[in-house]
Enzyme design. Structure first.
Site, short mmCIF file in Angstrom:
data_model
loop_
_atom_site.label_atom_id
_atom_site.label_comp_id
_atom_site.label_asym_id
_atom_site.label_seq_id
_atom_site.Cartn_x
_atom_site.Cartn_y
_atom_site.Cartn_z
N GLN A 62 -62.06 -14.35 4.49
CA GLN A 62 -61.04 -14.51 5.37
C GLN A 62 -59.70 -14.19 4.88
O GLN A 62 -58.53 -13.90 5.63
CB GLN A 62 -60.81 -16.07 5.85
CG GLN A 62 -60.72 -17.03 4.62
CD GLN A 62 -62.22 -17.44 3.85
OE1 GLN A 62 -63.24 -16.76 4.23
NE2 GLN A 62 -62.19 -18.51 3.29
N SER B 111 -70.52 -6.21 -14.34
CA SER B 111 -69.84 -5.45 -15.39
C SER B 111 -70.96 -4.90 -16.50
O SER B 111 -72.18 -5.37 -16.34
CB SER B 111 -68.70 -6.19 -16.13
OG SER B 111 -67.96 -5.46 -16.94
N GLN C 146 -69.62 -8.38 -23.05
CA GLN C 146 -69.94 -8.03 -21.99
C GLN C 146 -70.65 -9.06 -21.28
O GLN C 146 -70.55 -9.59 -20.22
CB GLN C 146 -70.58 -6.61 -21.85
CG GLN C 146 -70.44 -6.00 -20.61
CD GLN C 146 -69.15 -5.45 -20.40
OE1 GLN C 146 -68.30 -5.62 -21.48
NE2 GLN C 146 -68.65 -5.47 -19.29
N HIS D 198 -69.48 -12.19 -19.42
CA HIS D 198 -68.95 -12.13 -18.19
C HIS D 198 -69.75 -12.84 -17.04
O HIS D 198 -69.11 -13.41 -15.98
CB HIS D 198 -68.57 -10.62 -17.86
CG HIS D 198 -67.34 -10.32 -18.17
ND1 HIS D 198 -66.16 -11.01 -17.76
CD2 HIS D 198 -66.97 -9.42 -19.02
CE1 HIS D 198 -65.15 -10.22 -18.18
NE2 HIS D 198 -65.71 -9.12 -18.94
N GLU E 243 -69.67 1.80 -16.94
CA GLU E 243 -68.42 1.42 -16.77
C GLU E 243 -67.76 1.46 -18.14
O GLU E 243 -66.68 2.02 -18.22
CB GLU E 243 -68.36 0.04 -16.42
CG GLU E 243 -66.93 -0.54 -16.14
CD GLU E 243 -66.98 -2.13 -15.88
OE1 GLU E 243 -68.10 -2.95 -16.09
OE2 GLU E 243 -65.99 -2.73 -15.66
N HIS E 244 -68.32 1.05 -19.34
CA HIS E 244 -67.82 0.97 -20.47
C HIS E 244 -68.63 1.79 -21.49
O HIS E 244 -69.91 1.12 -21.61
CB HIS E 244 -67.34 -0.58 -21.24
CG HIS E 244 -66.43 -1.47 -20.45
ND1 HIS E 244 -66.94 -2.26 -19.42
CD2 HIS E 244 -65.50 -1.17 -19.97
CE1 HIS E 244 -66.10 -2.80 -18.81
NE2 HIS E 244 -64.98 -2.46 -19.00
N ASP F 153 -59.88 -4.56 -22.15
CA ASP F 153 -59.90 -5.60 -21.17
C ASP F 153 -58.20 -6.17 -20.94
O ASP F 153 -58.04 -6.65 -20.12
CB ASP F 153 -60.85 -6.83 -21.62
CG ASP F 153 -61.93 -6.29 -21.19
OD1 ASP F 153 -62.45 -5.36 -20.37
OD2 ASP F 153 -63.13 -6.92 -21.78
N GLU G 200 -62.90 30.11 16.86
CA GLU G 200 -63.30 28.87 17.17
C GLU G 200 -63.20 28.14 18.62
O GLU G 200 -63.54 27.12 18.82
CB GLU G 200 -62.45 28.04 16.21
CG GLU G 200 -63.01 27.95 14.64
CD GLU G 200 -62.37 26.99 13.87
OE1 GLU G 200 -61.36 26.08 14.34
OE2 GLU G 200 -62.63 26.96 12.54
N HIS H 169 -54.41 26.65 20.47
CA HIS H 169 -53.99 26.86 18.93
C HIS H 169 -53.46 28.32 18.74
O HIS H 169 -52.39 28.39 18.18
CB HIS H 169 -55.21 26.57 18.07
CG HIS H 169 -55.71 25.15 17.80
ND1 HIS H 169 -56.14 24.30 18.55
CD2 HIS H 169 -55.61 24.58 16.44
CE1 HIS H 169 -56.20 23.15 17.94
NE2 HIS H 169 -55.96 23.26 16.87
#
Lengths: 434, 434
Positions: free
Chosen positions: A191, A237, A259, A262, A327-328, A361, A415, A420
């Protein structure tokens, strides 16, 4: 935790299944989210208040129920322990410095045909940053999202965050003060994303929505992509540590656990050419889990998704790393420089023995919002470009149009687009008409 | 066609409804597309052959049914009329030159705290370009998608295009030859996007999918965003012409019709401070429609979505233009330069009286894949960046970690992430442990 050896039979198959493992929540929330978005679009604040009462147990009636005043952020900032306040400012300053150097340059030139060409970069007018409630309400995430927007030149910076039973993390407010956020709305979930994208009576629509969130938030961003710009959809992660035998196993174990703590779905992978290190790291992880305040989460992540791969030679590591596109990626090896050249797919690389991923981080400067789930194959970390857009421009004079216009006419006619062709031909000297 | 006057009562409301008009197909194809994607993911080539037989009346059995050989593209190229072939090469060369200058620079520096920071840009491994069949099979679109990918350094460039009853436009093949496309697969629709994203037995998965398409193609891209990178979801095309009274009305009418002939849902808007020009352009549009081969489409677009707005002074135009955030903005005025500074939201700007938008469609060099439907508020035209990604890197030595590590520890502890804190603390000299 899985232990694999690259020379063992069946390694290719086992490794492929790690690469293919999505680790997503699996929740199919598309229809719920579509309904929430439609409801917020149709009923605005009323729908927001309804969902917020139901999902967050927080009533939205007075202005103070809806919105956190800047003064409240200033107070939270002033109340911080001085060392923590200094750390927040050092982080903000270093993040701002790194991102300022990302600002793209405009172009404006005339080419050999006399055609003036160029492009101008401009910030979007307004950006909305989602900040999750609960465990994942990280002040560092607020800085990592808000500062690139500020550096890009966004003039209106809006935060939306759920405040379950009215509660909010004062550190997040202090970070909002440091990043000079303009508005903080006490709404969350799909929302909140719908309100930011479509606008409501109280909340003016924004142009870009970024920030982490649960499966509902991620799905809302995906459904509203195109109504607004969004950052990459993020999954759990992950870290890949490539380490030689000369490392202190306790250091590597600490990196893997940083890691793992997390999220139970987070993934920590070690690749090493030393079986002795592999054994020692495995033992060190177990030892460090004892007494770790986040052990419950970290242990589940390590047990379910942790991997240690031993390889015969570090030369094998790059290919595995590129397949994982993590990611890392930590390069805890003696000479990481040539290795960096071989890592084609990674969100961010941490080089050498003195660069634990956690410095990225918080404090190093580059963004910690990075592509997960193999998206580093095609996606980049968050940057000022996510809050900017480019307008190209073209300027011809009569000679330039005479030089390149006939080719445009030929292509337009081929075309089957005669209007055009006419828009060019009508501007050419009589003899060059067709 | 609507005529509005900015000074008339009710203008704000009428203009707001033009800004809010989405002109999308309205087709809700999300569930169909989800089913197609799931089927292609599960059954691969078999599902592709099934859909292609049903939707395109084309059987996929032999290799030649599946794939167009490079030699066929070379033959189509050789068979072109020489002037047209030259036009295609001029376009390709100019597009390549403009996009080469977009290539981003890597960064690598050491800051005052001794921290080495940087970022490297790399191309994705493989890109898939969708080329629609039928009326919208434009060779210019193939060049505009393929050349930025090539310039970015993508090593595998794949085209997917439907060939209804086996037919394909030879101009598209010729353009594929010019752009050195590696593979052309004769599949279309949502099933083609699913094949590119997930891969099948014959078609290896790609990392990025771009290119225009119908509602099914657009929805498939949206649903697969995150599995692959995609370009912006595109809606019907649009042009805003801002013109002073000194223009030849026939030129402006030609420009408006060049947009209108694309699609009955396309939109052409003229804003002018001259009622005389407004009247003359209106008449010229009607005159030019007579005898125009594309009149049926163009007339419907102009009648349903065309707008002429007269304003008291050109100073009013920028605000209207920014609210519309149009894909194409023509500045057919005496001195467009200061005006360009005031246009904050536009896909591309065409400056002065000698720059019809059509030169940008074909030959000028900047990309003609541009944000539509007010997405220029937050999105940019296609560029080499859509086919590249950035990997940041961080390298600390012991003194640099000692300098900034303690701040990372303070923030990690405040966020309740003790393993993050430990991964830094464990590397600091004993006295700096906590």
């Amino acid at each position: 935790m899985q232990r694999l050896e690259s020379s063992a039979p069946g390694f290719a198959k086992a490794f492929a299944s790690i690469v293919a493992d999505r680790r997503d929540s699996g929740a199919d929330v598309a229809q719920d989210v579509a309904r929430i978005i439609a409801n917020v679009k149709a009923h605005g604040d009323e729908a927001l208040a309804d969902y917020t009462s139901r999902f967050d147990d927080h009533r939205l009636e007075t202005d103070a129920d809806w919105r956190i005043a800047p003064e409240e952020c200033a107070r939270a900032h002033a109340a911080l322990e001085p060392a923590l306040r200094a750390a927040l400012h050092l982080a903000a300053d270093r993040i701002a410095a790194y991102h300022r150097a990302q600002l793209p340059e405009d172009r404006d030139y005339r080419d050999a045909d006399g055609v003036r060409l160029g492009a101008r970069w401009r910030a979007v007018d307004a950006a909305g940053l989602y900040v999750p409630g609960g465990r994942a309400a990280y002040p560092s995430s607020l800085l990592m999202n808000a500062i690139p927007a500020r550096v890009a030149g966004v003039s209106r910076l809006v935060v939306a965050t759920p405040t379950p039973k009215g509660a909010i993390n004062p550190l997040v407010l202090a970070a909002a003060h440091v990043a000079q956020v303009d508005e903080i709305w006490r709404v969350g979930g799909a929302q909140a994303i719908a309100a930011l994208a479509h606008g409501t009576q109280r909340i003016a629509a924004v142009d870009v929505v970024t920030g982490p969130g649960n499966a509902w938030v991620a799905e809302a961003k995906r459904q509203l992509y195109g109504t607004v710009g969004i950052d990459m959809v993020a999954g759990p992660s992950e870290i890949l540590v490539i380490a030689d035998g000369a490392n202190d196993p306790a250091h590597i174990a600490a990196d893997l656990l940083s890691q793992a703590e997390h999220d139970p779905l987070a993934q920590a992978i070690l690749i090493t050419d030393s079986t002795a290190l592999a054994d020692a790291v495995e033992a060190a992880v177990m030892a460090q889990l004892r007494g770790l305040a986040s052990a419950q989460v970290a242990q589940r992540s390590w047990e379910d998704h942790g991997v240690i791969i031993t390889i015969a030679s570090l030369a094998e590591a790059a290919e595995l790393a590129n397949a994982l596109a993590a990611e890392h990626v930590e390069l805890a090896i003696a000479d990481p420089e040539p290795f960096l050249d071989t890592i084609r797919h990674a969100g961010s690389v941490f080089m050498g023995r003195h660069t634990p991923e956690a410095v990225g981080d918080y404090i190093a400067g580059p963004n910690h919002v990075l592509p997960t789930g193999r998206r580093a194959r095609f996606a980049s970390g968050l940057s000022v470009l996510d809050f900017m857009k480019r307008t190209s421009f073209i300027e011809l004079d009569a000679p330039a149009l005479a030089a390149i216009g006939p080719a445009a006419i030929a292509l337009a006619e081929a075309e089957g687009l005669p209007a055009h062709a006419r828009s060019v031909a009508i501007r050419l000297p009589q003899g060059e008409h067709r």
